[in-house]
Design an enzyme around this catalytic site. Structure first.
Site, mmCIF file in Angstrom:
data_model
loop_
_atom_site.group_PDB
_atom_site.id
_atom_site.type_symbol
_atom_site.label_atom_id
_atom_site.label_comp_id
_atom_site.label_asym_id
_atom_site.label_seq_id
_atom_site.Cartn_x
_atom_site.Cartn_y
_atom_site.Cartn_z
ATOM 1 C CG LEU A 137 -13.391 6.419 -11.907
ATOM 2 C CD1 LEU A 137 -12.216 6.898 -12.933
ATOM 3 C CD2 LEU A 137 -13.969 7.421 -11.416
ATOM 4 C CB CYS A 147 -16.853 -2.627 3.727
ATOM 5 S SG CYS A 147 -16.515 -4.279 4.247
ATOM 6 C CG LEU A 176 -8.760 -8.986 3.137
ATOM 7 C CD1 LEU A 176 -9.085 -10.500 3.818
ATOM 8 C CD2 LEU A 176 -7.344 -9.169 2.292
HETATM 9 C C1 UGA Z 1 -14.492 -2.771 0.171
HETATM 10 C C2 UGA Z 1 -13.181 -2.398 -0.130
HETATM 11 O O1 UGA Z 1 -12.901 -2.273 -1.410
HETATM 12 C C3 UGA Z 1 -11.892 -3.125 0.618
HETATM 13 O O2 UGA Z 1 -10.752 -2.761 0.019
HETATM 14 C C4 UGA Z 1 -12.173 -3.196 1.932
HETATM 15 O O3 UGA Z 1 -11.159 -3.973 2.584
HETATM 16 C C5 UGA Z 1 -13.561 -3.719 2.344
HETATM 17 O O4 UGA Z 1 -14.587 -3.031 1.760
HETATM 18 C C6 UGA Z 1 -13.839 -3.992 3.852
HETATM 19 O O5 UGA Z 1 -13.647 -2.901 4.428
HETATM 20 O O6 UGA Z 1 -13.668 -4.947 4.436
HETATM 21 P P1 UGA Z 1 -16.118 -5.045 -0.597
HETATM 22 O O7 UGA Z 1 -17.054 -4.221 0.346
HETATM 23 O O8 UGA Z 1 -15.945 -6.270 -0.595
HETATM 24 O O9 UGA Z 1 -14.642 -4.187 -0.368
HETATM 25 O O10 UGA Z 1 -16.480 -4.356 -2.069
HETATM 26 P P2 UGA Z 1 -16.199 -3.468 -3.336
HETATM 27 O O11 UGA Z 1 -15.530 -4.146 -4.252
HETATM 28 O O12 UGA Z 1 -15.313 -2.054 -2.612
HETATM 29 O O13 UGA Z 1 -17.237 -2.746 -3.679
HETATM 30 C C7 UGA Z 1 -18.270 -2.254 -2.989
HETATM 31 C C8 UGA Z 1 -19.534 -1.644 -3.592
HETATM 32 O O14 UGA Z 1 -19.164 -0.769 -4.693
HETATM 33 C C9 UGA Z 1 -20.276 -2.652 -4.365
HETATM 34 O O15 UGA Z 1 -21.694 -2.727 -4.246
HETATM 35 C C10 UGA Z 1 -19.850 -2.556 -5.911
HETATM 36 O O16 UGA Z 1 -20.789 -2.960 -6.844
HETATM 37 C C11 UGA Z 1 -19.758 -1.048 -5.954
HETATM 38 N N1 UGA Z 1 -18.631 -0.308 -6.847
HETATM 39 C C12 UGA Z 1 -17.467 -0.683 -7.019
HETATM 40 C C13 UGA Z 1 -19.495 0.566 -7.806
HETATM 41 O O17 UGA Z 1 -20.587 0.825 -7.889
HETATM 42 N N2 UGA Z 1 -18.554 1.027 -8.871
HETATM 43 C C14 UGA Z 1 -17.276 0.688 -8.897
HETATM 44 O O18 UGA Z 1 -16.359 1.218 -9.591
HETATM 45 C C15 UGA Z 1 -16.724 -0.065 -7.971
#
Ligand code: UGA
Length: 400
Positions: A214, A224, A114
């Site tokens: 990306l 996470c 999630l």
């Molecule tokens: C992440 C995973 O996406 C989930 O699948 C997983 O279940 C979860 O960790 C977990 O282990 O519980 P989450 O931490 O809620 O989810 O957030 P993400 O949407 O993955 O974003 C993580 C970070 O990456 C954020 O700081 C976001 O701004 C950054 N991000 C994301 C980018 O800089 N670029 C992107 O293209 C996508």
């Protein structure tokens, strides 16, 4: 039950209340009461990152002991918490050692995928469900639990327990690598006069690569990706292996806030005594979570340079105040920007995507905008007289 959720997750309060009212959901602080008549017990306690970067398992093991003491008929004990490979085997021993009457039980690893901010949608319509088990009986019970999802043809991946444990770390690490990869391309794009957006778009159209994750910017934060990348490095080390790609992804991510500050300096010169508005504190939009948020590092670096900070976030200010009580917390993005020499967009909340630059150009002391999430177009801001910078788009007008 008061129906109050102690963190911000869109839609969760209504969902919880509805299920409580319809008597499908209840809460208790007594483990004995919770386990009574249960066929399956999910362990979902936290596994925070310890000082050394490994996952801290003390909460998981403690609850394992308590389950062992209480177990009085067959149950499947499921780990939802993200735990290093081998933890379920360890937990099985811990539970087994506490059993009073030799009752049978099985372990299952059922990692969660999630995302904060869209967890309900992710739960209802997952890309896949992973069930790591070592007995038919446990598999049957787990499949029964997820039966409603069969209707939407959700793929179920049945694996051994260690494999399921590794799937979780491999998935989160891959996402982190993807983000760090595009952030390195962004840096290169700036150096060679290319546009990372078009690069990412064109790359993403290749189905083998995919367009998600990306987006260049301030890198990955949250509870996470930073934790799990560090944990897999440790898991690999202990297994006599190396995760050099993940180590590099962590390093690339670590360097980004410093790059943002260098960009700020290029926009306004010496930062000492400058008023800087930060829009967004949460690690991403739609959450009040600030764990490992880039904002924390940015605040530290900017304060060290003597900036006066005014900040705004739609949901995360209360959490931020606990760590930084003395910042100037503002009720709106405009209040934060008033009189500022520089505005830095840190988190791409919807309400920051359509700012009134006409107003800002009159209200800010200097007209400089650092767009760390690449929400705006340079020409759009330059129309209002702003000096603008972002990540990964060559600056042809070159204000510096
Ligand atoms: C992440 C995973 O996406 C989930 O699948 C997983 O279940 C979860 O960790 C977990 O282990 O519980 P989450 O931490 O809620 O989810 O957030 P993400 O949407 O993955 O974003 C993580 C970070 O990456 C954020 O700081 C976001 O701004 C950054 N991000 C994301 C980018 O800089 N670029 C992107 O293209 C996508």
């Amino acid at each position: 039950v008061k129906g109050v959720i102690p963190f911000y997750e869109p839609g969760l309060d209504r969902l919880v209340l509805k299920n409580v009212e319809e008597k499908r959901l209840s809460f208790t602080t007594s483990l004995a009461e919770g386990m009574k008549d249960a066929d399956v017990v999910f362990i979902a306690v936290q596994t925070p990152m310890s000082e050394s970067g490994e996952a801290d398992l003390k909460y998981v093991m403690k609850v394992g002991e308590e389950i062992g003491e209480l177990l009085d008929d067959y149950k499947v004990i499921v780990t939802k918490s993200t735990v290093p490979v081998g933890t379920n085997a360890e937990l099985k021993k811990v539970i087994g050692a506490k059993l009073k009457n030799g009752v049978a039980f099985d372990m299952a690893s059922n990692p969660e995928f999630l995302r904060e901010g869209s967890s309900i949608e992710d739960f209802m319509r997952p890309d896949r469900v992973v069930i790591g088990v070592d007995s038919e009986r446990a598999e049957e019970l787990m499949r029964e639990i997820y039966r409603p999802l069969y209707l939407s043809d959700t793929p179920m991946v049945r694996t051994g327990i260690e494999t399921a444990e590794l799937v979780k770390y491999a998935s989160n690490s891959f996402l982190a690598v993807k983000i760090s990869f595009i952030n390195e391309i962004a840096k290169l794009a700036e150096a060679v006069g290319a546009d990372v957006f078009d690069v990412a778009k064109a790359m993403g159209l290749d189905k083998r690569i995919g367009s998600k994750f990306l987006h260049p910017g301030l890198g990955f934060g949250g509870s996470c990706l930073p934790k799990d990348t560090n944990a897999i490095v440790h898991i690999a080390q202990e297994a006599g292996s190396d995760m050099s790609i993940v180590r590099s992804a962590i390093q690339v991510n670590r360097d980004i806030p410093q790059r943002a500050v260098a960009k700020a300096e290029r926009l306004v010169g010496d930062l000492a005594g400058r008023k800087v508005a930060l829009l967004g504190l949460a690690f991403k939009p739609n959450t009040d979570d600030i764990r490992s948020a880039a904002s924390l590092e940015l605040v530290k670096l900017l304060e060290a340079r003597g900036c006066k900070l005014a900040v705004h976030d739609p949901a995360a200010m209360e959490n931020f105040k606990l760590l930084h009580p003395d910042l100037n917390y503002c009720q709106s993005p405009y209040e934060a920007c008033e009189g500022a020499d520089l505005t830095i967009l840190v988190t791409e909340w919807n309400q920051y995507r359509q700012l009134d630059f006409n107003w800002l150009s009159g209200a800010m002391a200097g007209k400089a905008f650092l767009d760390c999430r690449n929400v705006y177009d340079r020409p759009h801001l330059e129309k209002f007289g702003f000096k603008y910078d972002c990540f990964g788009r060559a600056d042809h007008s070159s204000p510096a």
